[in-house]
Design an enzyme around this catalytic site. Structure first.
Site, PDB file in Angstrom:
ATOM      1  N   LYS A 118       0.826  -1.207   0.000  1.00  0.00           N
ATOM      2  CA  LYS A 118       0.000   0.000   0.000  1.00  0.00           C
ATOM      3  C   LYS A 118       0.866   1.265   0.000  1.00  0.00           C
ATOM      4  CE  LYS A 118      -3.842  -2.324   2.407  1.00  0.00           C
ATOM      5  NZ  LYS A 118      -5.044  -2.160   1.566  1.00  0.00           N
ATOM      6  N   THR A 124     -11.618   0.030  -1.112  1.00  0.00           N
ATOM      7  CA  THR A 124     -12.972   0.564  -0.960  1.00  0.00           C
ATOM      8  C   THR A 124     -12.898   1.904  -0.231  1.00  0.00           C
ATOM      9  OG1 THR A 124     -13.153  -0.848   0.996  1.00  0.00           O
ATOM     10  CG2 THR A 124     -14.272  -1.596  -1.007  1.00  0.00           C
TER      11      THR A 124
HETATM   12  C1  26V Z   1      -3.956 -10.827   3.671  1.00  0.00           C
HETATM   13  C2  26V Z   1      -2.684 -11.142   4.062  1.00  0.00           C
HETATM   14  C3  26V Z   1      -2.507 -12.099   5.152  1.00  0.00           C
HETATM   15  C4  26V Z   1      -1.129 -12.674   5.186  1.00  0.00           C
HETATM   16  C5  26V Z   1      -0.078 -11.620   4.993  1.00  0.00           C
HETATM   17  C6  26V Z   1      -0.243 -10.832   3.743  1.00  0.00           C
HETATM   18  C7  26V Z   1      -1.613 -10.524   3.423  1.00  0.00           C
HETATM   19  C8  26V Z   1      -1.873  -9.597   2.447  1.00  0.00           C
HETATM   20  C9  26V Z   1      -3.134  -9.284   2.096  1.00  0.00           C
HETATM   21  C10 26V Z   1      -4.176  -9.913   2.688  1.00  0.00           C
HETATM   22  C11 26V Z   1      -5.513  -9.506   2.230  1.00  0.00           C
HETATM   23  C12 26V Z   1      -6.566 -10.513   2.461  1.00  0.00           C
HETATM   24  C13 26V Z   1      -7.757 -10.249   1.669  1.00  0.00           C
HETATM   25  C14 26V Z   1      -8.245  -8.832   1.752  1.00  0.00           C
HETATM   26  O1  26V Z   1      -8.505  -8.293   2.793  1.00  0.00           O
HETATM   27  N1  26V Z   1      -8.409  -8.225   0.596  1.00  0.00           N
HETATM   28  C15 26V Z   1      -8.959  -6.892   0.435  1.00  0.00           C
HETATM   29  O2  26V Z   1     -10.325  -7.047   0.070  1.00  0.00           O
HETATM   30  C16 26V Z   1     -10.961  -5.807  -0.142  1.00  0.00           C
HETATM   31  C17 26V Z   1     -12.417  -6.109  -0.421  1.00  0.00           C
HETATM   32  O3  26V Z   1     -12.546  -6.807  -1.616  1.00  0.00           O
HETATM   33  C18 26V Z   1     -10.293  -5.060  -1.282  1.00  0.00           C
HETATM   34  O4  26V Z   1     -10.926  -3.821  -1.447  1.00  0.00           O
HETATM   35  C19 26V Z   1      -8.814  -4.858  -0.988  1.00  0.00           C
HETATM   36  O5  26V Z   1      -8.177  -4.283  -2.096  1.00  0.00           O
HETATM   37  C20 26V Z   1      -8.170  -6.191  -0.654  1.00  0.00           C
HETATM   38  O6  26V Z   1      -6.832  -6.023  -0.216  1.00  0.00           O
END
Ligand code: 26V
Length: 809
Positions: free
Chosen positions: A555, A657
């Site tokens: 980010k 979002t």
């Molecule tokens: C989770 C993890 C956990 C392990 C370490 C690295 C890492 C990196 C990213 C995530 C994200 C998990 C999924 C998430 O929260 N995605 C978000 O979902 C939103 C709703 O769709 C979206 O707007 C965001 O761009 C997205 O990052």
């Protein structure tokens, strides 16, 4: 309480009397001694009584119509506070405010002490909460399923600039919104053995079990037309205490079963740094998936009586892979309890499930070590093997898959330690697989799911995310809402795309002025909060430049901080120039085990400390890190922002979002061509957004060609000066080496391309300055943002899910 509290009851409205009655009979307090939280609970309980009538009506209507139900299964629901939301959606705000005022109670004050239900990390959890509200608004018969975490997301304290994580205790004083449903309890087994008899009947005898107990929270849609249910599972031991052990003196051992059960629902994302942590996480996922699927099947059988009708009567959406084990759980129930054959069960499962992917980051794609999975879920392991065999047969038959493709499609990762790939399970077990913004969906097809996409080319589709305009405009920004209503009438309250009517006001000088006054008032409110809460003094006339979101390297909070340092340096070198006064605000939590993210928080705080105390910058630059960013803080901060920082490395932010929330509240975006930024740009127009940096294709190409950040840094004087200042301890005199590794990482690999985008970002920030100086032009752009982002309403998103995936509209 004030004199009003003592005023004779006869003057009071029936509503005020009901609240007092609730206070006395359900809270057990006299109004003379009642504290704020007593009034809060009394108000919620009174309102809840009214909501229950609608709730039951909604349930009866669903039964009577035999409508298909939608189930949204999510490990996260980032609800925030509910009182204002419920009051606003029921249209009862003014009436309740007046009733409370007659009792000497200020509604705003009691709203402020409602704890946030922080059952989520960030975007994924907040999306689930917006979706629940939109599903009720669109009058869908929908249920959310999740976990009732006792502690939820941690509370962040900043101690000497460092993040400290504390448990959030939102349930300490009870939760007046929820209903415990003792009758909805399910047996959830773990481990043990699987046996099969000669007739092919399979029996799983788990070695241990817990009971899942339902807690229901009503979700009120806009105008209170429908009330749906968010059902959160808690865990209980079947034997809360082993009396024999207790009486024998083993007091702790006697309670161990209950402690083990409670561990399941303690925290969101237990650290997976240890094997025990990993196992707990898989247990959580199975626990809530199994309870939810059992509940879906029970309800279906109760109303429709024929399991073969499940796909016509139920749509189950998997919010990311956390509930992906639901696919195997439904198969288990169909095969072992309903005794269907594999092909029929598989057909039913695929037609029932849909899967939403929320990230392409490889480290976030879930997979479980096969031995762990097999030990904990032996029957599901067999089912996964059977599904895999079926899928690999289909792949072989299709002729489209070579050896490499077969290995990529397989549910089992055979590279090194064997692991179960949850995204592949979710993909093959669903008839629809969607991404959350156009670019993200394209990249799904090209990267992680390329081979599965070739095998099932019609399965991947896009559903660009959305936000509920009730919470993210009408409730959080009442000033802007009434300004808009005065200008274009109330139609936008029911259809956010009607905000388009505002477009023509962008050229109206008097409207622009009033729009500017609204923003300024919101900034004054935030300034007061920052002063009172943190002793940070900021000038409400400065440009409020805001980056609030989870702290993650992709980010690129670091890009923003380094540019802040570069700007600081320039202001010091050229104090005579016509600088635009800026307030740079940061906020967000770092995962507790994420070293660099925590260091970035410390850096933001160190930079703030130095800049804010340097008389040489005068009032031109102020930096703040707002602790404990959560939904309630977002509702305060976003309406006060001028500039929205959406600066992820292109290709890495699935959607975002926050970007939508800021634009809807009249902030201008500075951003990369990533996630939903692209679609925001398409709608607000190139002149009303500031885009910079490499595209996703260019990022990929730069990486392929061999990226060398060192030469870029050395060729940019501003960048190298800023990096060197940070690396050499200018901002950390107490520990000059604190940021040495963080900065040398930029020279050595810079995976997130901070260096590649730095000059473009700095130039974009100077464009922002130029636009800010033309205040009328800025206001016009901000208005055009508000006017053109109604499409990002989660009502539109949910409408698309309902039509294209769930087949319920
Ligand atoms: C989770 C993890 C956990 C392990 C370490 C690295 C890492 C990196 C990213 C995530 C994200 C998990 C999924 C998430 O929260 N995605 C978000 O979902 C939103 C709703 O769709 C979206 O707007 C965001 O761009 C997205 O990052």
């Amino acid at each position: 309480m004030t004199d009003a509290a003592a005023s004779p009851a006869v003057d009071r409205s029936p509503l005020a009397n009901r609240i007092v009655d609730t206070l006395i009979h359900r809270i057990g307090k006299d109004e003379r001694v009642a504290r704020k939280h007593d009034w809060l609970d009394a108000t919620i309980l009174t309102l809840r009584d009214e909501i229950i009538d609608k709730w039951m009506e909604s349930t009866r209507a669903a039964h009577a119509s035999g409508a298909k139900r939608v189930y949204y299964i999510s490990l996260e629901f980032l609800i925030g506070r509910l009182l204002r939301d419920a009051l606003s959606n029921l249209g009862r705000n003014a009436e309740v405010k007046a009733a409370l005022a007659s009792l000497g109670v200020d509604l705003d004050e009691i709203e402020e002490i409602e704890p946030d239900a922080a059952l989520g990390n960030g975007g994924l959890g907040r999306l689930a909460a917006c979706f629940m509200e939109s599903m009720a608004t669109l009058e869908l018969s929908a249920y959310g399923y999740g976990i009732r975490y006792v502690n939820g997301m941690f509370r962040q304290r900043i101690d000497d600039g460092w993040q400290v994580e504390l448990p959030e205790t939102w349930l300490t004083h009870g939760n007046p919104w929820e209903f415990e449903r003792r009758e909805s309890a399910y047996f959830i087994g773990f481990g043990g053995e699987v046996t099969s008899n000669a007739a092919g009947r399979v029996d799983w005898n788990p070695a241990e079990a817990v009971e899942a107990v339902a807690f229901d929270t009503p979700v009120v849609g806009w105008r209170g037309k429908r009330v749906n249910t968010l059902r959160l599972w808690s865990a209980r031991a079947f034997d809360p205490i082993r009396l024999d052990a207790f009486n024998a003196g083993d007091h702790a051992g006697a309670l161990a079963g209950q402690v083990r059960a409670e561990a399941l629902v303690r925290v969101l994302y237990p650290s997976d740094a240890s094997a025990a942590g990993q196992e707990l996480r898989l247990r959580q996922e199975y626990f809530f998936s199994s309870a939810s699927i059992q509940d879906v099947v029970r309800r279906h059988m109760q109303y429709f009586g024929d399991i073969r009708l499940l796909p016509e009567k139920a749509a189950i959406q998997l919010n990311d892979t956390h509930p992906a084990i639901s696919v195997a759980e439904l198969m288990r129930l169909l095969l072992d309890h309903h005794e269907l054959d594999f092909d029929e069960a598989w057909d039913i499962a695929r037609r029932t499930f849909g899967y939403t992917n929320h990230t392409l980051l490889p480290e976030a794609l879930e997979s479980w070590p096969l031995p762990l999975f097999e030990r904990l879920l032996p029957r599901h392991m067999q089912i996964v093997y059977a599904i895999n065999a079926q899928v690999l047969r289909e792949a072989a038959r299709s002729g489209a898959a070579d050896g490499g493709a077969i290995a990529a499609i397989s549910l089992i990762d055979e590279n090194g330690e064997r692991r179960i790939r949850m995204a592949n399970l979710a993909f093959v077990g669903s008839h629809s697989v969607n991404g959350v913004a156009a670019l993200h969906t394209e990249l799904m097809k090209q990267t992680v799911f390329a081979d599965l996409h070739r095998l099932y080319p019609d399965r991947i589709n896009n559903k660009t995310n959305g936000i509920t305009p009730r919470r993210w405009l009408m409730e959080c920004n009442p000033r802007l809402t009434s300004l808009i209503r005065d200008a274009i009438g109330p139609a936008f309250c029911d259809d956010a795309e009607q905000l388009k009517l505002l477009e023509s006001f962008a050229n109206d000088a008097s409207f622009r002025e009033r729009f500017g006054e609204v923003k300024r008032s919101n900034k004054v409110d935030l300034s007061n909060y920052l002063r009172e809460d943190q002793g940070l003094r900021v000038d409400p006339d400065a440009l409020f430049d805001v980056q609030v979101k989870r702290i993650h390297e992709y980010k690129r909070q670091l890009l923003n901080i380094i540019d802040t340092v570069a700007l600081y340096d320039q202001i010091r070198s050229h104090p005579e120039r016509d600088w635009v006064p800026r307030v740079k605000l940061f906020g967000g939590k770092a995962a507790s085990s994420y070293h660099n993210a925590k260091l970035i928080i410390k850096l933001a705080n160190d930079v703030a400390k130095r800049i804010n105390s340097d008389p040489a910058v005068g009032g031109l630059l102020k930096v703040g890190f707002i602790p404990n960013y959560n939904v309630s803080l977002a509702e305060r901060i976003i309406p006060a922002a001028d500039l929205s920082e959406q600066i992820s490395t292109a290709g890495m932010e699935a959607s975002g979002t926050g970007n939508m929330k800021f634009a809807l509240n009249g902030a201008i975006t500075i951003g990369t061509l990533d996630g939903a930024n692209i679609e925001i740009k398409d709608r607000v127009g190139d002149d009303n957004i500031v885009i910079f940096g490499l595209t996703a294709d260019e990022v990929a190409e730069t990486r392929r060609a061999g990226y060398s950040p060192r030469s870029i840094i050395e060729n940019s004087r501003e960048l190298s000066q800023a990096i060197n200042a940070i690396a050499s301890g200018v901002f950390s005199p107490d520990d000059p080496g604190r940021y040495r590794d963080l900065m040398s990482g930029l020279y050595d690999h810079d995976w997130f391309m901070v260096a590649a985008d730095f000059d473009a970002y700095a130039a974009a920030q100077r464009t922002v300055d130029a636009r800010w100086r033309d205040r009328g032009g800025w206001q016009a752009s901000a208005i055009r943002n508000v006017a053109n982002v109604g499409w990002f309403s989660s009502d539109r998103t949910i409408g698309e899910y309902a039509r294209d995936i769930w087949n319920v509209m």
